[in-house]
Design an enzyme around this catalytic site. Structure first.
Site, short mmCIF file in Angstrom:
data_model
loop_
_atom_site.label_atom_id
_atom_site.label_comp_id
_atom_site.label_asym_id
_atom_site.label_seq_id
_atom_site.Cartn_x
_atom_site.Cartn_y
_atom_site.Cartn_z
N LYS A 65 66.24 48.37 37.64
CA LYS A 65 67.35 48.55 38.58
C LYS A 65 67.52 50.01 38.99
CE LYS A 65 71.03 45.98 38.13
NZ LYS A 65 72.37 45.37 37.89
N HIS A 109 85.50 38.91 46.54
CA HIS A 109 85.23 37.87 45.54
C HIS A 109 86.10 36.64 45.85
CE1 HIS A 109 83.84 36.32 41.72
NE2 HIS A 109 85.08 35.90 41.52
#
Ligand code: GAR
Length: 190
Positions: A65, A109
């Site tokens: 990552k 979200h």
């Protein structure tokens, strides 16, 4: 003008809503780049059609990552991005990216956080049988959907509502709440 980067992994309906809000002058910003971590995502076709510059990558092509986030930081700096908008970017942001954009990165979200963080928040709410769920927009920190909350809007879950109907109702709220909240942040000079 404030320069935005939108990050998406899938369909891109929130990307669409942001593009539309800019086009109709409801959002006074410039979309400088779409960052996409899924070369097969539907959002890529949309961005092509709109002429949005893109950085598409496959995480599997990187060692870890930190490596792909280093590349993302380069791309964002190159485009002089002021504000990073996560719109269905289905990946936890790591320290490399966070450190460069702390307090300048927001996420949407599909639940009333802190309820139902993580994957499939709509399914989680549906299965729990709650009567109210909704949408949260928050700053991104190192946790999973844990950063400071900026805006929330509730969605009622009616008797006999299907999971699909709930998803539609939640997305409808997302598509007006996200552009509106981004505009408020810009107006406040954040
Ligand atoms: C949106 O509903 C967004 O809230 C959700 O993914 C969907 C993306 O839809 N995000 C998360 O669940 C993040 N944990 P879209 O690609 O059509 O904008």
């Amino acid at each position: 003008k404030t320069k935005l980067a939108v990050f998406a992994s899938g369909t891109g309906s929130n990307y669409d809503a942001i593009v539309e809000a800019i086009r109709t002058n409801q959002l006074d910003a410039e979309l400088t780049i779409l960052v996409c971590d899924n070369p097969n995502a539907k959002v890529i076709e949309k961005a092509k059609a709109n002429g949005t510059p893109m950085f598409v990558f496959d995480p599997k092509q990187y060692v870890d990552k930190a490596m792909f986030e280093t590349k993302i930081v380069e791309v964002l700096q190159e485009a002089s991005v002021d504000l990073v908008i996560l719109a269905g970017y289905m990946r936890l942001v790591g320290p490399t990216l966070l450190q460069h954009f702390e307090d300048r990165m927001i996420n949407i979200h599909p639940s009333l956080l802190p309820a139902f963080p993580g994957l499939d928040a709509i399914g989680q709410a549906f299965d729990a049988g709650v009567k109210v769920s909704g949408v949260t927009i928050h700053f991104v920190d190192q946790g999973m959907d844990t950063g400071k909350i900026i805006a929330q809007e509730a969605v009622k879950i009616e008797e006999n509502m299907t999971r699909e109907a709930l998803q539609q109702a939640i997305q409808k709220v997302e598509h007006h709440l996200y552009p509106q909240t981004i505009q408020q942040l810009i107006s406040r000079g954040e």
